[in-house]
Scaffold this motif. Structure first.
Motif, PDB file in Angstrom:
ATOM      1  N   GLN A   1       0.832  -1.189   0.000  1.00 49.52           N
ATOM      2  CA  GLN A   1       0.000   0.000   0.000  1.00 49.52           C
ATOM      3  C   GLN A   1       0.876   1.251   0.000  1.00 49.52           C
ATOM      4  O   GLN A   1       1.971   1.261   0.543  1.00 49.52           O
ATOM      5  N   SER A   2       0.354   2.291  -0.634  1.00 47.04           N
ATOM      6  CA  SER A   2       1.062   3.561  -0.605  1.00 47.04           C
ATOM      7  C   SER A   2       1.118   4.099   0.818  1.00 47.04           C
ATOM      8  O   SER A   2       0.337   3.701   1.666  1.00 47.04           O
ATOM      9  N   GLU A   3       2.031   5.015   1.051  1.00 41.17           N
ATOM     10  CA  GLU A   3       2.263   5.524   2.395  1.00 41.17           C
ATOM     11  C   GLU A   3       0.989   6.125   2.979  1.00 41.17           C
ATOM     12  O   GLU A   3       0.258   6.842   2.317  1.00 41.17           O
ATOM     13  N   ARG A   4       0.693   5.803   4.244  1.00 37.66           N
ATOM     14  CA  ARG A   4      -0.509   6.290   4.883  1.00 37.66           C
ATOM     15  C   ARG A   4      -0.401   7.771   5.217  1.00 37.66           C
ATOM     16  O   ARG A   4       0.687   8.278   5.456  1.00 37.66           O
ATOM     17  N   ARG A   5      -1.537   8.418   5.294  1.00 40.51           N
ATOM     18  CA  ARG A   5      -1.548   9.834   5.619  1.00 40.51           C
ATOM     19  C   ARG A   5      -1.173  10.026   7.084  1.00 40.51           C
ATOM     20  O   ARG A   5      -1.539   9.228   7.946  1.00 40.51           O
ATOM     21  N   PRO A   6      -0.476  11.087   7.415  1.00 37.40           N
ATOM     22  CA  PRO A   6      -0.075  11.321   8.802  1.00 37.40           C
ATOM     23  C   PRO A   6      -1.251  11.774   9.643  1.00 37.40           C
ATOM     24  O   PRO A   6      -2.296  12.183   9.126  1.00 37.40           O
ATOM     25  N   ALA A   7      -1.085  11.691  10.959  1.00 34.84           N
ATOM     26  CA  ALA A   7      -2.117  12.144  11.873  1.00 34.84           C
ATOM     27  C   ALA A   7      -2.262  13.659  11.784  1.00 34.84           C
ATOM     28  O   ALA A   7      -1.322  14.365  11.449  1.00 34.84           O
ATOM     29  N   THR A   8      -3.464  14.138  12.102  1.00 33.03           N
ATOM     30  CA  THR A   8      -3.681  15.582  12.073  1.00 33.03           C
ATOM     31  C   THR A   8      -3.947  16.119  13.472  1.00 33.03           C
ATOM     32  O   THR A   8      -4.395  17.238  13.638  1.00 33.03           O
ATOM     33  N   THR A   9      -3.730  15.295  14.469  1.00 28.71           N
ATOM     34  CA  THR A   9      -4.104  15.682  15.832  1.00 28.71           C
ATOM     35  C   THR A   9      -2.905  16.079  16.676  1.00 28.71           C
ATOM     36  O   THR A   9      -2.985  16.150  17.884  1.00 28.71           O
ATOM     37  N   GLY A  10      -1.770  16.320  16.083  1.00 22.95           N
ATOM     38  CA  GLY A  10      -0.609  16.737  16.853  1.00 22.95           C
ATOM     39  C   GLY A  10       0.154  15.567  17.407  1.00 22.95           C
ATOM     40  O   GLY A  10      -0.094  14.411  17.079  1.00 22.95           O
ATOM     41  N   SER A  11       1.080  15.843  18.274  1.00 27.40           N
ATOM     42  CA  SER A  11       1.934  14.797  18.825  1.00 27.40           C
ATOM     43  C   SER A  11       1.171  13.932  19.812  1.00 27.40           C
ATOM     44  O   SER A  11       0.280  14.396  20.507  1.00 27.40           O
ATOM     45  N   VAL A  12       1.516  12.659  19.863  1.00 24.96           N
ATOM     46  CA  VAL A  12       0.915  11.726  20.810  1.00 24.96           C
ATOM     47  C   VAL A  12       2.027  10.921  21.453  1.00 24.96           C
ATOM     48  O   VAL A  12       3.104  10.762  20.900  1.00 24.96           O
ATOM     49  N   LYS A  13       1.743  10.410  22.649  1.00 19.84           N
ATOM     50  CA  LYS A  13       2.752   9.633  23.349  1.00 19.84           C
ATOM     51  C   LYS A  13       2.994   8.314  22.629  1.00 19.84           C
ATOM     52  O   LYS A  13       4.122   7.878  22.461  1.00 19.84           O
ATOM     53  N   ASN A  14       1.914   7.673  22.249  1.00 23.05           N
ATOM     54  CA  ASN A  14       2.000   6.423  21.510  1.00 23.05           C
ATOM     55  C   ASN A  14       1.072   6.506  20.310  1.00 23.05           C
ATOM     56  O   ASN A  14       0.033   7.170  20.356  1.00 23.05           O
ATOM     57  N   ALA A  15       1.449   5.817  19.237  1.00 20.61           N
ATOM     58  CA  ALA A  15       0.624   5.843  18.032  1.00 20.61           C
ATOM     59  C   ALA A  15      -0.734   5.202  18.301  1.00 20.61           C
ATOM     60  O   ALA A  15      -0.842   4.225  19.038  1.00 20.61           O
ATOM     61  N   MET A  16      -1.789   5.754  17.690  1.00 21.28           N
ATOM     62  CA  MET A  16      -3.140   5.229  17.856  1.00 21.28           C
ATOM     63  C   MET A  16      -3.800   5.029  16.493  1.00 21.28           C
ATOM     64  O   MET A  16      -3.454   5.702  15.515  1.00 21.28           O
ATOM     65  N   THR A  17      -4.766   4.125  16.479  1.00 21.57           N
ATOM     66  CA  THR A  17      -5.550   3.917  15.267  1.00 21.57           C
ATOM     67  C   THR A  17      -6.623   4.993  15.175  1.00 21.57           C
ATOM     68  O   THR A  17      -6.864   5.749  16.131  1.00 21.57           O
ATOM     69  N   LEU A  18      -7.308   5.036  14.034  1.00 23.51           N
ATOM     70  CA  LEU A  18      -8.364   6.016  13.817  1.00 23.51           C
ATOM     71  C   LEU A  18      -9.445   5.900  14.894  1.00 23.51           C
ATOM     72  O   LEU A  18      -9.852   6.906  15.487  1.00 23.51           O
ATOM     73  N   THR A  19      -9.921   4.682  15.150  1.00 23.97           N
ATOM     74  CA  THR A  19     -10.982   4.486  16.149  1.00 23.97           C
ATOM     75  C   THR A  19     -10.503   4.871  17.544  1.00 23.97           C
ATOM     76  O   THR A  19     -11.245   5.490  18.319  1.00 23.97           O
ATOM     77  N   GLU A  20      -9.277   4.525  17.881  1.00 26.93           N
ATOM     78  CA  GLU A  20      -8.733   4.893  19.188  1.00 26.93           C
ATOM     79  C   GLU A  20      -8.663   6.410  19.349  1.00 26.93           C
ATOM     80  O   GLU A  20      -8.924   6.949  20.433  1.00 26.93           O
ATOM     81  N   LYS A  21      -8.332   7.108  18.270  1.00 28.92           N
ATOM     82  CA  LYS A  21      -8.268   8.575  18.331  1.00 28.92           C
ATOM     83  C   LYS A  21      -9.653   9.189  18.558  1.00 28.92           C
ATOM     84  O   LYS A  21      -9.806  10.162  19.306  1.00 28.92           O
ATOM     85  N   ILE A  22     -10.664   8.629  17.900  1.00 30.62           N
ATOM     86  CA  ILE A  22     -12.020   9.132  18.092  1.00 30.62           C
ATOM     87  C   ILE A  22     -12.450   8.928  19.543  1.00 30.62           C
ATOM     88  O   ILE A  22     -13.034   9.822  20.171  1.00 30.62           O
ATOM     89  N   PHE A  23     -12.156   7.761  20.097  1.00 35.60           N
ATOM     90  CA  PHE A  23     -12.469   7.489  21.503  1.00 35.60           C
ATOM     91  C   PHE A  23     -11.717   8.463  22.409  1.00 35.60           C
ATOM     92  O   PHE A  23     -12.257   8.946  23.408  1.00 35.60           O
ATOM     93  N   SER A  24     -10.472   8.733  22.057  1.00 37.75           N
ATOM     94  CA  SER A  24      -9.648   9.635  22.861  1.00 37.75           C
ATOM     95  C   SER A  24     -10.262  11.025  22.927  1.00 37.75           C
ATOM     96  O   SER A  24     -10.364  11.631  24.007  1.00 37.75           O
ATOM     97  N   ARG A  25     -10.696  11.517  21.778  1.00 36.78           N
ATOM     98  CA  ARG A  25     -11.325  12.838  21.745  1.00 36.78           C
ATOM     99  C   ARG A  25     -12.629  12.847  22.533  1.00 36.78           C
ATOM    100  O   ARG A  25     -12.895  13.765  23.308  1.00 36.78           O
ATOM    101  N   ALA A  26     -13.456  11.831  22.298  1.00 42.73           N
ATOM    102  CA  ALA A  26     -14.788  11.804  22.904  1.00 42.73           C
ATOM    103  C   ALA A  26     -14.733  11.587  24.416  1.00 42.73           C
ATOM    104  O   ALA A  26     -15.673  11.948  25.130  1.00 42.73           O
ATOM    105  N   SER A  27     -13.668  10.969  24.905  1.00 46.11           N
ATOM    106  CA  SER A  27     -13.530  10.733  26.351  1.00 46.11           C
ATOM    107  C   SER A  27     -12.628  11.765  27.014  1.00 46.11           C
ATOM    108  O   SER A  27     -12.432  11.732  28.226  1.00 46.11           O
ATOM    109  N   GLU A  28     -12.059  12.664  26.185  1.00 49.63           N
ATOM    110  CA  GLU A  28     -11.170  13.718  26.672  1.00 49.63           C
ATOM    111  C   GLU A  28      -9.954  13.152  27.396  1.00 49.63           C
ATOM    112  O   GLU A  28      -9.506  13.675  28.420  1.00 49.63           O
ATOM    113  N   LYS A  29      -9.451  12.055  26.867  1.00 49.40           N
ATOM    114  CA  LYS A  29      -8.243  11.435  27.398  1.00 49.40           C
ATOM    115  C   LYS A  29      -7.166  11.460  26.317  1.00 49.40           C
ATOM    116  O   LYS A  29      -7.441  11.138  25.157  1.00 49.40           O
TER     117      LYS A  29
END
Length: 550
Positions: free
Chosen positions: A112-140
Motif C-alpha cells: 500500500q502507498s504511504e498512509r496519511r499522517p495524523a492531524t491531531t498533533g503529537s501523541v505519546k504512543n501511536a493510535m488507530t483512527l478508532t482509538e483517536k475518536i475514543f480519545s477525543r470523545a472521552s477527553e483522554k
C-alpha cells in the motif's frame, strides 16, 4: 450460570434489541414492542412457551408485567455457538462451530502507498483512527484497546423498533417529566413498522411522535420527511454504516439508549482494530457487496467480535460514498464493533451540500498497532454470494448456477441505495429481457425512492430506473422502508407477497440470511450484490452477472 451440554433444542430468550435467529448464534429478540410475536412464530413452526422475563415500558409509570417468550427452535443440524436452556437460570454451552469454507482465498496485493499522517498533533504512543475518536470523545490523551471509558455522545439515533423501549427506560430512570440531554443531538426515524395496518405496530410510530413533541426533538423525520444527518450511536445493529464517513458509529441497546437520552454519555470499551487493505482495480462486474462478502467469508461471522474494522487501500479510495456505506454496513455480520473508512476528498465532496457544521478528520498514525492486517487483490475477485444460512458461507456466484430461485429482493440499508438500483437497472438494460421470478424493489429512503423515479440511467437514452424495472417486469418499487427486511415484523403476513410462508429460495441484497429471516424457517436466502440479484432475476437461477455485463 450452569454449564450444560448442547441438546437438539435452542431456546432463545427475548431480552434485547437484536432481531436475528442465526445459524451460528442464538440472538435475543426484543418483544417490548412486539406483543404479536407468539402467533407469528407459531405460524412459522416454532414452539412458543411463556415466561416472565420482560416488563412493558409503554406505560412507564405503572410498568405492568409482560409475559416474556421462550422460543424453542428444532434445528436440522448442529448450528454451533451458544445455546440457551429453558431452565430457571441461564445455561450456556459453547458448541462446535461448523468450519468455514476456504475454497476462495485472498491474493496478496502490492504494498500500500504511504498512509496519511495524523492531524491531531503529537501523541505519546501511536493510535488507530478508532482509538483517536475514543480519545477525543472521552477527553483522554491516550487510549489502548481494552480501556473502558465514558464517551461523550455526539448523536443518538433511534427508530420505531427500539425507540418506545428506550423512551420508557429514560422516563423510568430519570423521571416522567425529565428532559433529554440535548434535543438537537437526537435523531428519530420511523422506518420499520410504517406500512402496516397492525394497531400495535402503528402504536410504536405514535409513541415516537408523542415523545418528539413532548421533548421538542429537532430532528424527527416522520414517514414523509427527508433528511441527511450524522449518526454516532443508534438502537440499530447497522448503525455502523455511518463509519463510511470516517466516524465511530455502532449499535447500542435500549438500556444504553435510555441512559444516553438523559446524560449524553455511554461507557464503552476501546476495541482493537483489524486493518483490511484492498488494492487493485475493481472489475466492472463487482460491487462493494462482493468485497464485504469476501472479507466475512475470510474471517467468519465471529472473526471481528468487538473489534474495529478499518478499510484502506487503492480500491477503497476509488469507491463512492454509497459503496463505502455497504462495506461498513456489514461489519456487524462479522461481529465487528464498528467499521470505518478514513475520510478523503470523496467524503468531503459528498458532505459539501449536506452539512454546515465544522469537522476535523482523524487518521491512524503511521506506527499505530493493528491486531491483524488482511490484504486482498480485488482485481482477481469474482462475483460472490453467501449461501444459506450464514453471511460467511461464501461461494462464487458461478458455482451456484444450478440453484433455482423463487424470487429476488433488492432493498434494505445494505442494498437499497440509489447506486444499488442504478446497478440493477444497468443489468436489466443490458439484457433487454424480462425477469423470470417475482422481483421486489424497496428503496431505503424517500430520497432514494425519488431517485428511482427521476434519475436517468447512464446509457439508457434518458430512461429512469422505474421505467427500466417496469419494462423488465419487476414489481413496482415499494414505499421506502426497512420493514421488508425485517419481514417477520410485518403484520399482514398472509397477503404480503414477499413473505415466505412456504419454503422458498430468494436472492437478496440484504445483509442476513439466517433461518426465518424472511419468513419460513426452512426458506433459503442467498446474499448477493445488486448486479448478481438482477442477473438471477432474469434467469430464475443464481447467476453470475458477467453473463449480462461482458
Amino acid at each position: 450460570m450452569e454449564l450444560k451440554s448442547c441438546s437438539n433444542d435452542i431456546v432463545i430468550f427475548f431480552l434485547n434489541s437484536q432481531t436475528d435467529i442465526g445459524p451460528d448464534c442464538c440472538h435475543a429478540i426484543d418483544i417490548i414492542t412486539c406483543n404479536y410475536w407468539p402467533a407469528m412464530l407459531t405460524s412459522l413452526g416454532f414452539t412458543v412457551e411463556e415466561g416472565n422475563i420482560l416488563r412493558d415500558y409503554y406505560n412507564a409509570s405503572s410498568a405492568p408485567s409482560l409475559g416474556g417468550l421462550t422460543v424453542i427452535y428444532q434445528p436440522q443440524k448442529d448450528l454451533g455457538s451458544f445455546c440457551f436452556s429453558s431452565t430457571s437460570q441461564f445455561s450456556v454451552n459453547k458448541c462446535k462451530k461448523s468450519a468455514v469454507s476456504k475454497k476462495i482465498v485472498s491474493v496478496m496485493a502490492p504494498q500500500q502507498s504511504e498512509r496519511r499522517p495524523a492531524t491531531t498533533g503529537s501523541v505519546k504512543n501511536a493510535m488507530t483512527l478508532t482509538e483517536k475518536i475514543f480519545s477525543r470523545a472521552s477527553e483522554k490523551p491516550q487510549l489502548s484497546p481494552g480501556d473502558n471509558v465514558w464517551v461523550n455522545v455526539d448523536i443518538l439515533m433511534t427508530h420505531d423498533v427500539c425507540g418506545p423501549g428506550s423512551f420508557g427506560i429514560f422516563k423510568k430512570e430519570f423521571g416522567e417529566n425529565a428532559k433529554v440531554w440535548d434535543r438537537e443531538k437526537i435523531v428519530i426515524i420511523p422506518d420499520h413498522y410504517i406500512f402496516t395496518s397492525d394497531e400495535r405496530a402503528n402504536r410504536n410510530v405514535d409513541i415516537l411522535r408523542d415523545f418528539c413533541m413532548e421533548q421538542n426533538i429537532k430532528y424527527f423525520y416522520d414517514i414523509k420527511d427527508l433528511g441527511n444527518f450524522k449518526v454516532l450511536l443508534g438502537t440499530d445493529s447497522h448503525t455502523c454504516t455511518a463509519g463510511a464517513f470516517g466516524q465511530f458509529a455502532t449499535g447500542i441497546g435500549n438500556t444504553d439508549a435510555g441512559f444516553v437520552l438523559g446524560t449524553g454519555k455511554v461507557l464503552l470499551k476501546v476495541p482493537p482494530t483489524l486493518r483490511f487493505v484492498l488494492d487493485g482495480e475493481m472489475p466492472d462486474y463487482l460491487l462493494a457487496k462482493d468485497l464485504i462478502l469476501q472479507i466475512i467469508g475470510e474471517i467468519s461471522v465471529a472473526g471481528a467480535t468487538y473489534k474495529s474494522m478499518e478499510f484502506v487501500g487503492t480500491t477503497v479510495e476509488r469507491l463512492s460514498m454509497e459503496e463505502r456505506m455497504t462495506l461498513c454496513n456489514m461489519v456487524v455480520e462479522a461481529g465487528g464493533k464498528n467499521g470505518v473508512v478514513p475520510a478523503d476528498g470523496t467524503t468531503f465532496k459528498y458532505l459539501e451540500d449536506k452539512t454546515s457544521l465544522p469537522y476535523e478528520p482523524v487518521y491512524s498514525d503511521e506506527k499505530a498497532s493493528f491486531l491483524s492486517e488482511y490484504r486482498f487483490d480485488i482485481s482477481k475477485l469474482e462475483p460472490l454470494v453467501a449461501k444459506p444460512h450464514s453471511p460467511d458461507n461464501r461461494a462464487l456466484a458461478r458455482e451456484c448456477k444450478d440453484v433455482k430461485i423463487d424470487r429476488v429482493y433488492i432493498g434494505s440499508c445494505t442494498g437499497g441505495k440509489t447506486e444499488d438500483f442504478l446497478a440493477a437497472a444497468k443489468v436489466f438494460l443490458a439484457s433487454g429481457k424480462k425477469v423470470k421470478v417475482p422481483t421486489f424493489l424497496v428503496p431505503a429512503t424517500q430520497k432514494v425512492w425519488m431517485d428511482v423515479y427521476t434519475l436517468p440511467v447512464p446509457g439508457s437514452g434518458g430512461k429512469t430506473c422505474s421505467q427500466i424495472f417496469e419494462e423488465a417486469g419487476c414489481d413496482t418499487p415499494a414505499s421506502p422502508s426497512c420493514g421488508c427486511f425485517l419481514i417477520l415484523l410485518l403484520c399482514n403476513i398472509s397477503t404480503y407477497p414477499l413473505y415466505h410462508n412456504t419454503t422458498k429460495v430468494c436472492v437478496s441484497t440484504t445483509n442476513r440470511n439466517f433461518p426465518g429471516r424472511m419468513g419460513h424457517k426452512e426458506g433459503q436466502i442467498y446474499l448477493a450484490s445488486p448486479y448478481t440479484a438482477a442477473a438471477s432475476a432474469l434467469t430464475g437461477y443464481v447467476t453470475d452477472p458477467r453473463e449480462f455485463l461482458e
